[in-house]
Design an enzyme around this catalytic site. Sequence first.
Site, PDB file in Angstrom:
ATOM      1  N   MET A  30      41.646  -2.775 -16.507  1.00 52.22           N
ATOM      2  CA  MET A  30      40.468  -3.289 -15.795  1.00 52.22           C
ATOM      3  C   MET A  30      40.252  -4.758 -16.195  1.00 52.22           C
ATOM      4  O   MET A  30      39.178  -5.313 -15.991  1.00 52.22           O
ATOM      5  CB  MET A  30      39.240  -2.439 -16.106  1.00 52.22           C
ATOM      6  CG  MET A  30      39.423  -0.986 -15.637  1.00 52.22           C
ATOM      7  SD  MET A  30      37.914  -0.130 -15.207  1.00 52.22           S
ATOM      8  CE  MET A  30      37.061  -0.117 -16.769  1.00 52.22           C
ATOM      9  N   TYR A  32      40.026  -8.406 -18.444  1.00 55.26           N
ATOM     10  CA  TYR A  32      39.330  -8.961 -19.604  1.00 55.26           C
ATOM     11  C   TYR A  32      40.150  -8.628 -20.854  1.00 55.26           C
ATOM     12  O   TYR A  32      39.690  -7.962 -21.785  1.00 55.26           O
ATOM     13  CB  TYR A  32      37.895  -8.432 -19.720  1.00 55.26           C
ATOM     14  CG  TYR A  32      36.998  -9.441 -20.399  1.00 55.26           C
ATOM     15  CD1 TYR A  32      36.701 -10.644 -19.764  1.00 55.26           C
ATOM     16  CD2 TYR A  32      36.470  -9.222 -21.661  1.00 55.26           C
ATOM     17  CE1 TYR A  32      35.911 -11.597 -20.381  1.00 55.26           C
ATOM     18  CE2 TYR A  32      35.671 -10.172 -22.286  1.00 55.26           C
ATOM     19  CZ  TYR A  32      35.397 -11.349 -21.640  1.00 55.26           C
ATOM     20  OH  TYR A  32      34.624 -12.289 -22.244  1.00 55.26           O
ATOM     21  N   HIS A  34      42.386  -8.100 -24.125  1.00 59.12           N
ATOM     22  CA  HIS A  34      42.309  -8.296 -25.573  1.00 59.12           C
ATOM     23  C   HIS A  34      43.638  -7.842 -26.152  1.00 59.12           C
ATOM     24  O   HIS A  34      44.547  -7.436 -25.395  1.00 59.12           O
ATOM     25  CB  HIS A  34      41.117  -7.529 -26.165  1.00 59.12           C
ATOM     26  CG  HIS A  34      41.045  -6.093 -25.739  1.00 59.12           C
ATOM     27  ND1 HIS A  34      42.008  -5.165 -26.080  1.00 59.12           N
ATOM     28  CD2 HIS A  34      40.154  -5.424 -24.967  1.00 59.12           C
ATOM     29  CE1 HIS A  34      41.696  -3.997 -25.565  1.00 59.12           C
ATOM     30  NE2 HIS A  34      40.587  -4.120 -24.863  1.00 59.12           N
ATOM     31  N   GLU A  35      43.732  -7.862 -27.475  1.00 57.91           N
ATOM     32  CA  GLU A  35      45.013  -7.524 -28.137  1.00 57.91           C
ATOM     33  C   GLU A  35      45.531  -6.133 -27.754  1.00 57.91           C
ATOM     34  O   GLU A  35      46.732  -5.898 -27.741  1.00 57.91           O
ATOM     35  CB  GLU A  35      44.862  -7.609 -29.652  1.00 57.91           C
ATOM     36  CG  GLU A  35      45.216  -8.962 -30.243  1.00 57.91           C
ATOM     37  CD  GLU A  35      46.659  -9.421 -29.939  1.00 57.91           C
ATOM     38  OE1 GLU A  35      47.593  -8.605 -30.044  1.00 57.91           O
ATOM     39  OE2 GLU A  35      46.834 -10.597 -29.590  1.00 57.91           O
ATOM     40  N   GLY A  36      44.614  -5.232 -27.470  1.00 52.58           N
ATOM     41  CA  GLY A  36      45.021  -3.875 -27.074  1.00 52.58           C
ATOM     42  C   GLY A  36      45.851  -3.929 -25.791  1.00 52.58           C
ATOM     43  O   GLY A  36      46.926  -3.319 -25.698  1.00 52.58           O
ATOM     44  N   HIS A  37      45.357  -4.673 -24.798  1.00 54.51           N
ATOM     45  CA  HIS A  37      46.126  -4.816 -23.547  1.00 54.51           C
ATOM     46  C   HIS A  37      47.469  -5.490 -23.834  1.00 54.51           C
ATOM     47  O   HIS A  37      48.501  -5.111 -23.288  1.00 54.51           O
ATOM     48  CB  HIS A  37      45.362  -5.686 -22.540  1.00 54.51           C
ATOM     49  CG  HIS A  37      44.055  -5.122 -22.101  1.00 54.51           C
ATOM     50  ND1 HIS A  37      42.861  -5.698 -22.428  1.00 54.51           N
ATOM     51  CD2 HIS A  37      43.766  -4.022 -21.369  1.00 54.51           C
ATOM     52  CE1 HIS A  37      41.879  -4.980 -21.901  1.00 54.51           C
ATOM     53  NE2 HIS A  37      42.390  -3.970 -21.263  1.00 54.51           N
ATOM     54  N   MET A 184      39.690  -2.249 -30.530  1.00 52.44           N
ATOM     55  CA  MET A 184      39.517  -3.276 -29.499  1.00 52.44           C
ATOM     56  C   MET A 184      39.079  -2.615 -28.194  1.00 52.44           C
ATOM     57  O   MET A 184      39.619  -1.585 -27.801  1.00 52.44           O
ATOM     58  CB  MET A 184      40.828  -3.997 -29.262  1.00 52.44           C
ATOM     59  CG  MET A 184      41.328  -4.690 -30.499  1.00 52.44           C
ATOM     60  SD  MET A 184      41.282  -6.448 -30.265  1.00 52.44           S
ATOM     61  CE  MET A 184      41.938  -6.977 -31.827  1.00 52.44           C
ATOM     62  N   ARG A 187      34.395  -3.653 -23.924  1.00 53.53           N
ATOM     63  CA  ARG A 187      32.944  -3.446 -24.072  1.00 53.53           C
ATOM     64  C   ARG A 187      32.412  -3.999 -25.396  1.00 53.53           C
ATOM     65  O   ARG A 187      31.196  -4.145 -25.547  1.00 53.53           O
ATOM     66  CB  ARG A 187      32.586  -1.963 -23.942  1.00 53.53           C
ATOM     67  CG  ARG A 187      32.714  -1.472 -22.511  1.00 53.53           C
ATOM     68  CD  ARG A 187      32.064  -0.118 -22.312  1.00 53.53           C
ATOM     69  NE  ARG A 187      31.966   0.225 -20.912  1.00 53.53           N
ATOM     70  CZ  ARG A 187      32.854   0.987 -20.243  1.00 53.53           C
ATOM     71  NH1 ARG A 187      33.903   1.481 -20.860  1.00 53.53           N
ATOM     72  NH2 ARG A 187      32.688   1.241 -18.946  1.00 53.53           N
TER      73      ARG A 187
END
Length: 281
Positions: A30, A32, A34-37, A184, A187
């Site tokens: 979705m 935005y 972050h390191e997780g993506h 991470m 939200r």
Amino acid sequence: MKTVKTAAEMRGIVREAKRDGKSIALVPTMGYFHEGHLSLIREARKKCDVLIVSIFVNPTQFDPSEDYERYPRDLNRDEVIAERGKVDFIFAPDVSEMYSSGYSTFVEVEGLSKVMCGKNRPAHFRGVTTVVAKLFNLIEPDTAYFGQKDAQQVVIIKKMVSDLNMGVEIHVCPTVREKDGLAMSSRNAYLNEEERKAATVLYRALLKAKDEIIRGDKLLKFIRKEITEMIESEKLARIDYITIVDPENLQEIAGIDKPVLIAIAVWIGKTRLIDNIIVNL
Ligand code: PAF
């Protein structure tokens, strides 16, 4: 890298890649980032010819009272990050492209969608499985990548893929954490400074539970009490649920004699956060 906005163009690109015998990996998001993506993107990049990342804040997975409108979005920033991650295509459709007027077809994994997060978010997983099924139909990826942070989502998507004979291999990547352990999540951007500190209680509670189990405590009642007490000691935190289940099928378990998934959802102020840990003795 190219950003594609329409399903028709996306299908054309997929057809051409398939004709050329190329393998396709999809990372559904979705946005935005972050390191997780990024960890999903990196993992996917290693094993495919064409890497497609979808960015779509999917309205059908938000219940009416939820944060659909204010969910963070920044396509330009995501494009820069994706380009650096060697993504080939971003698929970023508008809502009307995914849900034309009069849209009425949904995919639902019964049972699993109504437990844990599904109890207080009744339409959530139906929205997730619907949009993921649509993306799988359109992009026909060989592999798709999801994060373990959304443990229930992963189990539900695997069940959908198996039940509907979808030819997609699902890869699950470990949760990526901030230095202080907070998982991470896009939200996390909602948290103010005080809430951000309080939010570390989720992982601290999970680690405490893991420690207890490793030290030999196998009484679920006791583990649950430990987690509850720790979270309740944080004044900004309010528990939505704490559950200890079989990581494969989310079934309640009687005792800890095989791997267990401890999953929690906790409100920190007005933000609902989830986290989980698998303990494998
Ligand atoms: O995990 C997410 O970000 C979303 O639920 C997903 C899988 C992209 C579907 O909208």
